[in-house]
Design an enzyme around this catalytic site. Structure first.
Site, short mmCIF file in Angstrom:
data_model
loop_
_atom_site.label_atom_id
_atom_site.label_comp_id
_atom_site.label_asym_id
_atom_site.label_seq_id
_atom_site.Cartn_x
_atom_site.Cartn_y
_atom_site.Cartn_z
CE LYS A 8 41.12 49.34 48.01
NZ LYS A 8 40.77 50.52 47.21
N GLY A 19 36.64 44.79 45.52
CA GLY A 19 37.35 44.51 44.28
C GLY A 19 37.86 45.79 43.62
CG ASP A 71 40.56 46.80 45.53
OD1 ASP A 71 40.63 47.82 44.81
OD2 ASP A 71 39.81 46.73 46.52
#
Length: 330
Positions: free
Chosen positions: A187, A132, A240
């Protein structure tokens, strides 16, 4: 609870401090005796400037101390995860819960981090993934944070949630381990591209489009490999991605920005001065993309910049001039 944290980088240290705050007995492992002695003496970690570690946090270079732990948290860089999982496996208590706080995909095998841990730990150990929008710099300063714990054993996930949660650290539970781990690796790659756009002086419009299309790509990858689309729009995905693309704490964003300003990839990685996980994940995702036959144009463009010597500016026009299509299925 007795907890062993393998990995004395910024993230491992921040989580160890959080767990001490929650009144657990915590041991932080680092690779060498010299580094362990230095951390014990200074009560600081150079990667968390200005943060003092609690006296109650033990620091060691002895992996065998993991056998005392009911919970083992692995927070090493992705490239070191297999070596660490192999080394720690003989020292695990029979019913220890294992938590991966490492984000990445192994390049050689396409394995996710929990898969690597489980392969060495063997049966009997719940293996969970913590992920996260969680910058270590903020967690170590007790700034409010929300994240996700993912596991196929939901009771174990709920139990771990109770161990970590406090008034500044909130955790949500999910059983979509695949989706959470893919989002965590993806990410970092996306943030490299976002940083490059920023370094080139791209406007808000282009950067907003970039982030949105990146979300679409990670959803495609996740669904293909058995994850769920909704995970990509939760804390592990959008959450994220936002924090990694837009924060000054983000090593991946900073590395991309240096590349966008004209530095070579090697110069940018050196300039950051710490592990840039997106560099490794980009190669892993490109390998997956080719094997699965997926169209992930943003990821492919970032790979070409990082590994084939393309300038970021060379990749923008081809992305803009791709054939038109509906944003969503009609």
């Amino acid at each position: 609870m007795n907890i062993f944290v393998a990995g004395s980088g910024a993230w491992g240290t921040a989580l160890a401090m959080l767990l001490v705050d929650n009144h657990h007995t915590v041991t932080l492992w680092t690779r060498t005796a010299e580094k362990a002695a230095a951390i014990r003496a200074a009560r600081t970690n150079p990667m968390l400037a200005g943060v003092t570690m609690p006296d109650a946090l033990a620091v060691t270079s002895d992996l065998s101390l993991a056998r005392q732990a009911e919970l083992v948290l692995l927070a090493v860089p992705s490239y070191a995860l297999r070596e660490t999982a192999r080394a720690i496996a003989p020292h695990l208590a029979p019913d220890a819960i294992l938590v991966s706080a490492t984000k990445g995909i192994e390049r050689e095998t396409n394995a996710r981090m929990t898969e690597i841990i489980a392969a060495y730990a063997g049966p009997g150990h719940p293996v969970l993934a913590l992920s996260g929008p969680t910058h270590a710099e903020e967690v170590s300063r007790r700034m409010a944070t929300g994240c996700v714990i993912a596991g196929h054993d939901l009771e174990a996930a709920k139990y771990v949630r109770s161990i970590f949660m406090n008034d500044v650290f909130r955790i949500y539970v999910t059983d979509d381990v695949t989706g959470v781990e893919l989002c965590g690796a993806f990410k970092n790659v996306a943030a490299l591209g976002f940083g490059a756009l920023h370094g080139m002086g791209a406007g808000d419009n282009l950067r907003a489009m970039y982030v949105t299309r990146a979300i679409s790509e990670v959803a495609s990858l996740s669904i293909t490999l058995g994850g769920r689309r909704d995970t990509c729009f939760g804390l592990a995905g959008v959450g994220d991605l936002i924090v990694t693309c837009y924060s000054a704490h983000s090593r991946n964003q900073r590395a991309g920005e240096y590349i966008g300003r004209g530095e070579s990839v090697d110069e940018a990685l050196h300039h950051v001065g710490a592990v840039v996980e997106g560099y490794y994940a980009a190669a892993s995702i490109e390998k997956l993309r080719r094997e699965l036959g997926l169209e992930l144009p943003v990821c492919a463009a970032i790979y070409r910049v990082l590994y084939e010597g393309h300038a970021p500016s060379e990749e923008i026009t081809p992305l803009m001039r791709r054939a038109g299509f509906a944003e969503f299925r009609l």
